[in-house]
Design an enzyme around this catalytic site. Structure first.
Site, PDB file in Angstrom:
ATOM      1  N   GLY A   1      -8.082  -3.310   6.843  1.00 25.79           N
ATOM      2  CA  GLY A   1      -6.772  -2.678   6.725  1.00 25.79           C
ATOM      3  C   GLY A   1      -6.753  -1.660   5.605  1.00 25.79           C
ATOM      4  O   GLY A   1      -7.779  -1.072   5.272  1.00 25.79           O
ATOM      5  N   CYS A   2      -5.588  -1.442   5.021  1.00 19.14           N
ATOM      6  CA  CYS A   2      -5.429  -0.494   3.920  1.00 19.14           C
ATOM      7  C   CYS A   2      -6.427  -0.815   2.812  1.00 19.14           C
ATOM      8  O   CYS A   2      -6.479  -1.937   2.327  1.00 19.14           O
ATOM      9  CB  CYS A   2      -4.001  -0.577   3.384  1.00 19.14           C
ATOM     10  SG  CYS A   2      -3.700   0.437   1.928  1.00 19.14           S
ATOM     11  N   PHE A   3      -7.221   0.158   2.400  1.00 21.26           N
ATOM     12  CA  PHE A   3      -8.320  -0.146   1.481  1.00 21.26           C
ATOM     13  C   PHE A   3      -7.909  -0.468   0.058  1.00 21.26           C
ATOM     14  O   PHE A   3      -8.667  -1.067  -0.681  1.00 21.26           O
ATOM     15  CB  PHE A   3      -9.413   0.915   1.512  1.00 21.26           C
ATOM     16  CG  PHE A   3      -9.029   2.362   1.379  1.00 21.26           C
ATOM     17  CD1 PHE A   3      -7.988   2.815   0.596  1.00 21.26           C
ATOM     18  CD2 PHE A   3      -9.782   3.300   2.071  1.00 21.26           C
ATOM     19  CE1 PHE A   3      -7.688   4.163   0.492  1.00 21.26           C
ATOM     20  CE2 PHE A   3      -9.503   4.658   1.969  1.00 21.26           C
ATOM     21  CZ  PHE A   3      -8.445   5.085   1.179  1.00 21.26           C
TER      22      PHE A   3
ATOM     23  N   CYS B   1       0.841  -1.199   0.000  1.00 18.73           N
ATOM     24  CA  CYS B   1       0.000   0.000   0.000  1.00 18.73           C
ATOM     25  C   CYS B   1       0.871   1.241   0.000  1.00 18.73           C
ATOM     26  O   CYS B   1       0.645   2.169   0.750  1.00 18.73           O
ATOM     27  CB  CYS B   1      -0.936  -0.007   1.202  1.00 18.73           C
ATOM     28  SG  CYS B   1      -2.308  -1.127   1.009  1.00 18.73           S
TER      29      CYS B   1
END
Length: 194
Positions: A57-59, A17
């Site tokens: 979490g991170c999209f 990410c």
């Protein structure tokens, strides 16, 4: 089931990410163009479509895992589960708004079921981690299922129990009623890195 989505698990857990995109439209509110596009797609899909919302979490990586699935018509990243109106990435990443980075999935239930989406949700992140995914730490990175109906809630409860049994670990995934979903800034949409 899980074999159908095995290729996604491998690629998404390896995805980083760390993609940075610097374009910001000064004349549009965060996510305004993306929200308009989603509304058109919902209207075009008609009554046969449904929406699911997940935080894992991170999209960006989560978005990619759902976007590639047959039966998923559209995905959108954003923020939900918090208390601040019109949050921005800067606000949410500070961890003080209560929002989670999340993905809203527009799908055709005749092609993919909510239960199958839940399987993918659990495959693409470590649901045993509380308020974090890897190096991303904070409530904005929590594992959560945002349910809109009693049927979705029941399916999520069953999926959480099944995941705990499958992994032999305590599952930290929160089960939260769906609240206002705020589309993330356009420069966060469909940014698939890795």
């Amino acid at each position: 089931g899980r074999l159908l989505h095995a290729h996604i698990t491998t690629s998404i857990k390896a995805a980083a990410c760390f993609c940075l995109v610097s374009f910001v439209s000064a004349d549009k509110a965060p996510g305004e163009r993306q929200a308009a596009l989603l509304q058109r797609q919902i209207a075009d899909a008609g009554e046969t479509s449904a929406i699911a919302v997940f935080a894992a979490g991170c999209f960006w990586g989560v978005d990619l895992s759902f976007a590639r699935l047959p039966g998923v018509l559209h995905t959108e990243v954003g923020y939900t589960g918090g208390e601040v109106e019109q949050p921005t990435y800067r606000h949410v990443s500070g961890g003080r708004t209560g929002h989670a980075e999340a993905v809203r999935v527009l799908y055709d239930p005749a092609q993919i079921t909510y239960a199958e989406l839940l399987d993918v949700f659990f495959d693409v992140h470590d649901a045993s981690q509380l308020n974090r995914q890897g190096n991303d730490v904070g409530t904005q990175y929590r594992s959560a299922i945002f349910y809109a109906t009693e049927e979705e809630r029941a399916a999520a409860v069953a999926a959480i129990a099944a995941e705990g049994k499958r992994t032999g670990r305590s599952i930290a995934t929160a089960l939260e009623p769906a609240t206002k979903f705020w589309a993330a800034e356009d420069y966060h949409q469909q940014v698939w890195c890795g």
